[in-house]
Design a protein around this motif. Sequence first.
Motif, short mmCIF file in Angstrom:
data_model
loop_
_atom_site.label_atom_id
_atom_site.label_comp_id
_atom_site.label_asym_id
_atom_site.label_seq_id
_atom_site.Cartn_x
_atom_site.Cartn_y
_atom_site.Cartn_z
N ILE A 224 7.28 -22.84 -8.85
CA ILE A 224 8.72 -22.57 -8.80
C ILE A 224 9.43 -23.89 -8.56
CG2 ILE A 224 10.57 -21.33 -7.60
CD1 ILE A 224 8.54 -19.26 -6.73
N SER B 94 15.06 -23.29 -7.46
CA SER B 94 14.88 -21.83 -7.47
C SER B 94 14.21 -21.33 -6.19
CB SER B 94 14.04 -21.41 -8.67
OG SER B 94 14.65 -21.81 -9.88
N ALA C 244 4.58 -15.23 -4.21
CA ALA C 244 4.42 -16.27 -5.23
C ALA C 244 3.07 -16.16 -5.93
CB ALA C 244 4.55 -17.65 -4.59
#
Length: 240
Positions: A42, A46, A81
């Motif tokens: 990421i 973000s 994640a």
Amino acid sequence: MKYKAVLFDIFGTLVVIEDMEAELDTWLGCFYDCMKPHGLDISRNSFNEFCLHHIGQEPPPPGNDDLTIFERRIQTAFSGAGLRVSTADIRQTSAMLLEVWNDYAVIDPDCHPLLQELSQQYRLGVISNYDHPPYIHRVLNDLDLKKYFNTIVISGDYEFKKPDPRIFHLALEELGLKPEDAVYLGDAEEDIIGARAAGIQPVLIQRETTAKPPDILKREYTRNDVVTINSLPELINSLD
């Protein structure tokens, strides 16, 4: 003497974060740097939204790893994640993030004189919403504050937190006192709502650098119902 005990919130009350915006940005940057080596895919831009979303989620139930609520929130972010990490990694990341918080936490210069004076006449206690109880004990020890308190109640040790009146009642039970025997000093809506719900006189501290009064003062309580002070030394007069 009208009251027998004075109870305190910690952060925002006895210990302040001087630059919350800078602290949050540094904290998020540290978290990003901790997750990146584990395969985080990421961008930094973000990451902030992603992180705050997952940290704000209800943490997974306790397992056999003895993680605190805060550590389980960190675990939730890694899981969100798609990253699998060890318990040791979770603990290491949590410790690094707590150090960031610690770097921005500053004790109010009037704190020690106030507690020293109050401890001569009242029983003192802490009621804190914090998901990592060991950190609160560390802060109190590092700042040489723990010696003043007869009870320390931290939400991370229980299944409830302020404004739930049960956390206030726990402190009162440990002190052997009734709600009308105590006042509670805090800086947030949860402090005012919770203390009042528990039958304890709330005192709101609003330093000059603090934002406008919590909406709860406008919605539910008049200025006469909630004692308001602008600095810690003013608390003495409110106890008469």
